[in-house]
Write a protein that holds these residues in place. Structure first.
Motif, PDB file in Angstrom:
ATOM      1  N   UNK A 126       2.196 -41.196 -28.622  1.00  0.00           N
ATOM      2  CA  UNK A 126       2.257 -40.244 -27.294  1.00  0.00           C
ATOM      3  C   UNK A 126       1.088 -40.427 -26.581  1.00  0.00           C
ATOM      4  N   UNK A 127       1.152 -39.677 -25.317  1.00  0.00           N
ATOM      5  CA  UNK A 127      -0.232 -39.760 -24.539  1.00  0.00           C
ATOM      6  C   UNK A 127      -0.349 -38.273 -23.666  1.00  0.00           C
TER       7      UNK A 127
ATOM      8  N   UNK B 131       2.896 -35.283 -22.644  1.00  0.00           N
ATOM      9  CA  UNK B 131       2.877 -34.373 -21.465  1.00  0.00           C
ATOM     10  C   UNK B 131       1.729 -34.478 -20.669  1.00  0.00           C
ATOM     11  N   UNK B 132       1.847 -34.111 -19.390  1.00  0.00           N
ATOM     12  CA  UNK B 132       0.577 -34.155 -18.422  1.00  0.00           C
ATOM     13  C   UNK B 132       0.113 -32.747 -18.009  1.00  0.00           C
TER      14      UNK B 132
ATOM     15  N   UNK C 199      -2.276 -40.343 -34.083  1.00  0.00           N
ATOM     16  CA  UNK C 199      -2.012 -41.570 -33.590  1.00  0.00           C
ATOM     17  C   UNK C 199      -2.028 -41.505 -32.144  1.00  0.00           C
ATOM     18  N   UNK C 200      -1.958 -40.369 -31.446  1.00  0.00           N
ATOM     19  CA  UNK C 200      -1.634 -40.277 -30.112  1.00  0.00           C
ATOM     20  C   UNK C 200      -2.999 -40.226 -29.345  1.00  0.00           C
ATOM     21  N   UNK C 201      -2.977 -40.535 -27.814  1.00  0.00           N
ATOM     22  CA  UNK C 201      -4.094 -40.531 -27.045  1.00  0.00           C
ATOM     23  C   UNK C 201      -4.159 -39.078 -26.449  1.00  0.00           C
ATOM     24  N   UNK C 202      -5.292 -38.543 -25.993  1.00  0.00           N
ATOM     25  CA  UNK C 202      -5.677 -37.466 -25.689  1.00  0.00           C
ATOM     26  C   UNK C 202      -6.410 -37.998 -24.404  1.00  0.00           C
TER      27      UNK C 202
END
Length: 369
Positions: A32-33, A116-117, A168-171
């Protein structure tokens, strides 16, 4: 002859993993990002803010987007967040304000799993940017919205799987320009309350608190950009008789970036399980300004879409504006924002840039940590 079968729990877990992480090594690395920031990465949240002055929901924005229509991106096409999502193998995260809700609470949505943005045009680290833009989603509020998404992910996936997913997601955090634009605006209240150094220090300390809050809500991998040489955008150049960059705002952009880099080093010392990639977008934009021909860019001062004889930077891009026929040879789309082509170059630097531009690692390396 009886076949050896894996236990049912293994089958269930494997099936769930396919649903959660997708098929293919890229999606497994980045499930996810989650994007926080301003108009450089806003993909439509401001469309849902009735009072927001910073909106990109009208032509000629989106003229080169796959649908050919304005989406709320401050661009002729995709922005940096879109290109980065493509590179790490996830869909462009939907705007938070577009997510379905029931009685004011988020309802279950598969979109939340892949990202989500929360980004909002006009947003700042501090709340002072509403002096200029009336309504936007400040970074503090964006983090608050993320806490609701975190709560929903825990309900959907369970606490352990949600944490595994988020780790593991990117923020992605792209913010800070509007704080500085606001401070150096001639009618700024902030400039009467703080010296430039005090203001930059406040930006840094506020951001540190918000990053620690994100860490407390499961974030572990951060992609953070510095503020670019924003004094070189058409809106700043137009105030110079010769179209030069605004040296003062560029100087304080660099000073903020110095504070941001020190903050990230401190944060890594305090929270050892954090990993980050910092991109020096100031140098990236400077390189484009100084060597545009290397990237097929012919126009570095004038906006492609806008109004006014002075660098087309008197008004934003709207249906009454004119726009250039070849967007790829312009550095800037409108008076503040890069063209789709420029955004793709930013995304390249963020994802696979050298240690001169991205450190202590680039995003390609970050996903494998």
């Amino acid at each position: 002859m009886a076949m050896n079968r894996p236990p049912l729990s293994f089958i269930t877990l494997s099936f769930h993993s396919v649903l959660l992480f997708g098929v293919g090594c890229l999606c497994e690395s980045v499930p996810g990002m989650y994007v926080l920031g301003d108009s450089l990465v806003d993909i439509g949240n401001n469309n849902y803010l009735p009072l927001a002055l910073a909106k990109a929901n009208l032509p000629y924005n989106g003229v080169d987007f796959p649908t050919g229509i304005a989406t709320g991106r401050f661009s002729n096409g995709k922005n940096t967040a879109d290109f980065l999502a493509e590179k790490v193998g996830v869909p462009s995260p939907p705007p938070y304000l577009s997510l379905p809700s029931i009685f004011g609470k988020l309802s279950s949505s598969n979109a939340m799993v892949t990202g989500v943005s929360f980004a909002s045009g006009g947003a700042g680290i501090l709340n002072v940017t509403e002096e200029l833009f009336i309504q936007s989603i400040s970074l503090t509020k964006q983090v608050g919205y993320y806490s609701l998404v975190h709560e929903q992910l825990v309900q959907q996936l369970g606490s352990d799987e949600a944490q595994a997913h988020l780790s593991k997601s990117l923020f992605v955090v792209v913010i800070g320009s509007n704080d500085l634009f606001n401070y150096f605006n001639k009618n700024s209240k902030a400039s009467k309350e703080y010296t430039p150094q005090q203001f930059v220090d406040l930006m840094v300390s506020t951001l540190k608190g918000l990053l620690k809050r994100l860490h407390g809500l499961g974030s572990r991998k951060f992609v953070i950009t510095g503020v670019a040489s924003i004094g070189c955008c058409p809106a700043q150049r137009k105030d110079s008789a010769t179209g030069d960059c605004n040296v003062e705002i560029n100087t304080w952009s660099m000073k903020y970036n110095d504070g941001l880099k020190a903050l990230l080093h401190e944060l890594k010392t305090e929270l050892s399980d954090i990993h980050y990639s910092y991109c020096e977008t100031y140098d990236v934009l400077n390189n484009l300004v100084q060597h545009p021909e290397t990237y097929g860019i012919l126009e570095i001062k004038k906006a492609c879409c806008g109004c006014g004889s002075n660098l087309k930077a008197e008004f934003p891009c709207t249906p009454i504006s004119t726009y250039c026929s070849n967007r790829k040879n312009h550095l800037f789309w409108d008076l503040y924002h890069p063209t789709e082509h420029t955004s793709s170059l930013f995304a390249d630097s963020i994802y696979s840039g050298s240690q001169q531009m991205t450190f202590p690692m680039n995003v390609e390396q970050l996903v494998n940590v």
